[in-house]
Design an enzyme around this catalytic site. Sequence first.
Site, PDB file in Angstrom:
ATOM      1  N   GLY A 217       0.828  -1.210   0.000  1.00 17.16           N
ATOM      2  CA  GLY A 217       0.000   0.000   0.000  1.00 17.16           C
ATOM      3  C   GLY A 217       0.855   1.248   0.000  1.00 17.16           C
ATOM      4  O   GLY A 217       2.092   1.179   0.000  1.00 17.16           O
TER       5      GLY A 217
ATOM      6  N   THR B  53       1.288   3.597   2.334  1.00 14.08           N
ATOM      7  CA  THR B  53       2.079   3.839   3.557  1.00 14.08           C
ATOM      8  C   THR B  53       3.272   2.886   3.594  1.00 14.08           C
ATOM      9  O   THR B  53       4.392   3.288   3.927  1.00 14.08           O
ATOM     10  CB  THR B  53       1.193   3.648   4.820  1.00 14.08           C
ATOM     11  OG1 THR B  53      -0.088   4.224   4.587  1.00 14.08           O
ATOM     12  CG2 THR B  53       1.825   4.315   6.035  1.00 14.08           C
TER      13      THR B  53
ATOM     14  N   ASP C 189       3.346  -2.780   8.181  1.00 14.78           N
ATOM     15  CA  ASP C 189       2.316  -2.666   7.153  1.00 14.78           C
ATOM     16  C   ASP C 189       1.286  -1.608   7.558  1.00 14.78           C
ATOM     17  O   ASP C 189       1.151  -1.278   8.739  1.00 14.78           O
ATOM     18  CB  ASP C 189       1.627  -4.034   6.960  1.00 14.78           C
ATOM     19  CG  ASP C 189       0.821  -4.114   5.664  1.00 14.78           C
ATOM     20  OD1 ASP C 189       0.816  -3.131   4.896  1.00 14.78           O
ATOM     21  OD2 ASP C 189       0.207  -5.169   5.428  1.00 14.78           O
TER      22      ASP C 189
ATOM     23  N   ALA D 180      -2.894  -0.056   7.184  1.00 15.58           N
ATOM     24  CA  ALA D 180      -4.227  -0.618   7.467  1.00 15.58           C
ATOM     25  C   ALA D 180      -5.280   0.315   6.898  1.00 15.58           C
ATOM     26  O   ALA D 180      -5.023   1.498   6.668  1.00 15.58           O
ATOM     27  CB  ALA D 180      -4.430  -0.772   8.972  1.00 15.58           C
TER      28      ALA D 180
ATOM     29  N   LYS E   2      -7.892  -4.753   6.864  1.00 16.82           N
ATOM     30  CA  LYS E   2      -6.896  -4.595   5.812  1.00 16.82           C
ATOM     31  C   LYS E   2      -7.438  -5.224   4.520  1.00 16.82           C
ATOM     32  O   LYS E   2      -8.433  -5.915   4.543  1.00 16.82           O
ATOM     33  CB  LYS E   2      -5.580  -5.279   6.211  1.00 16.82           C
ATOM     34  CG  LYS E   2      -4.903  -4.567   7.380  1.00 16.82           C
ATOM     35  CD  LYS E   2      -3.555  -5.162   7.763  1.00 16.82           C
ATOM     36  CE  LYS E   2      -2.640  -5.444   6.616  1.00 16.82           C
ATOM     37  NZ  LYS E   2      -2.413  -4.290   5.729  1.00 16.82           N
TER      38      LYS E   2
ATOM     39  N   GLY F 278      -5.899  -2.957  -0.670  1.00 17.44           N
ATOM     40  CA  GLY F 278      -5.030  -3.183  -1.829  1.00 17.44           C
ATOM     41  C   GLY F 278      -5.051  -4.629  -2.300  1.00 17.44           C
ATOM     42  O   GLY F 278      -4.205  -5.036  -3.105  1.00 17.44           O
TER      43      GLY F 278
ATOM     44  N   GLU G 277      -0.595 -10.714   3.430  1.00 14.06           N
ATOM     45  CA  GLU G 277      -0.316  -9.859   4.599  1.00 14.06           C
ATOM     46  C   GLU G 277      -0.574 -10.629   5.889  1.00 14.06           C
ATOM     47  O   GLU G 277       0.207 -10.558   6.844  1.00 14.06           O
ATOM     48  CB  GLU G 277      -1.193  -8.602   4.547  1.00 14.06           C
ATOM     49  CG  GLU G 277      -0.817  -7.672   3.403  1.00 14.06           C
ATOM     50  CD  GLU G 277      -1.779  -6.505   3.203  1.00 14.06           C
ATOM     51  OE1 GLU G 277      -1.379  -5.541   2.551  1.00 14.06           O
ATOM     52  OE2 GLU G 277      -2.919  -6.567   3.690  1.00 14.06           O
TER      53      GLU G 277
ATOM     54  N   LYS H  65      -7.226   6.620  10.122  1.00 12.39           N
ATOM     55  CA  LYS H  65      -7.520   5.178  10.118  1.00 12.39           C
ATOM     56  C   LYS H  65      -7.986   4.670  11.493  1.00 12.39           C
ATOM     57  O   LYS H  65      -8.494   3.561  11.598  1.00 12.39           O
ATOM     58  CB  LYS H  65      -6.281   4.389   9.684  1.00 12.39           C
ATOM     59  CG  LYS H  65      -5.671   4.809   8.346  1.00 12.39           C
ATOM     60  CD  LYS H  65      -6.533   4.425   7.184  1.00 12.39           C
ATOM     61  CE  LYS H  65      -5.949   4.755   5.826  1.00 12.39           C
ATOM     62  NZ  LYS H  65      -4.806   4.008   5.427  1.00 12.39           N
TER      63      LYS H  65
HETATM   64  C1  5RP Z   1      -3.378  -3.601   1.309  1.00  3.06           C
HETATM   65  C2  5RP Z   1      -3.626  -3.092   2.672  1.00  3.06           C
HETATM   66  C3  5RP Z   1      -3.109  -1.736   2.995  1.00  3.06           C
HETATM   67  O1  5RP Z   1      -2.310  -1.834   4.132  1.00  3.06           O
HETATM   68  C4  5RP Z   1      -4.275  -0.823   3.272  1.00  3.06           C
HETATM   69  O2  5RP Z   1      -5.133  -0.827   2.151  1.00  3.06           O
HETATM   70  C5  5RP Z   1      -3.793   0.601   3.567  1.00  3.06           C
HETATM   71  O3  5RP Z   1      -3.277   1.177   2.419  1.00  3.06           O
HETATM   72  P1  5RP Z   1      -2.663   2.625   2.403  1.00  3.06           P
HETATM   73  O4  5RP Z   1      -1.398   2.577   3.181  1.00  3.06           O
HETATM   74  O5  5RP Z   1      -2.437   2.888   0.927  1.00  3.06           O
HETATM   75  O6  5RP Z   1      -3.658   3.578   2.988  1.00  3.06           O
HETATM   76  O7  5RP Z   1      -4.217  -3.724   3.504  1.00  3.06           O
HETATM   77  O8  5RP Z   1      -4.017  -4.833   1.088  1.00  3.06           O
END
Ligand code: 5RP
Length: 223
Positions: free
Chosen positions: A33, A35, A85, A87, A98, A101, A107, A125
């Site tokens: 993702g 982040t 990771d 979320a 999660k 993406g 994950e 979040k």
């Molecule tokens: C991907 C995920 C990501 O961690 C979640 O969608 C957060 O994404 P971002 O950092 O772009 O806000 O679970 O499967």
Amino acid sequence: MTQDQLKQAVAQAAVDLIVPQLTDRSIVGVGTGSTANFFIDLLAQHKGFFDGAVASSEATAERLKKHGIPVYDLNNVAELEFYVDGADEANKHLELIKGGGAALTREKIVAAVAETFICIADASKLVEQLGAFPLPVEVIPMARSHVARELVKLGGDPVYREGVVTDNGNVILDVHNVAIGFAPEVEAKINNIVGVVTNGLFAARPADVLLLGTDSGVQKLAR
Ligand code: 5RP
């Protein structure tokens, strides 16, 4: 601060937290993702100080490799000290939703192996109650309609994520209006539907540390 600046700040905080603890034998679990991408780019500045990484998606593996960070197959890794990771939602118990993406299954696997799961997210979040974000469920393609009917029986409104095929060759149903009371129970119930690979609730294995980017700095919540 913009949302991207907040994401970058938490990514930097995660790097600052883990890098002093890494050795030249360490392998870092890396999520997926926007982040997580900030985290990868910042971690790359320290690539001489650890062995390599395990990726939770093909996209992440590609980004790591572009930085010259070796990417290992999880099956060949005995120990993973950290998994970092993002979320889509987090609560104060560090339970997460999660899968925005579509990388939720890998994950969840990497998070299961890691000793410490560090979730990095901008403050938007953090929620009182999980579930405003539609819950992603990865499904074996031939089971899509069956799983959708079962999810409706549980009170949810599943929506097929058109045009998306996961790294595992499956499809995603995004489930609206899931009543998430006791999150580990809901996670288990949905995972028990035949045809479901896994769902995006991370409650049986929540994060251990949540780094939240706020306008007044990075806040750390820990279990
Ligand atoms: C991907 C995920 C990501 O961690 C979640 O969608 C957060 O994404 P971002 O950092 O772009 O806000 O679970 O499967």
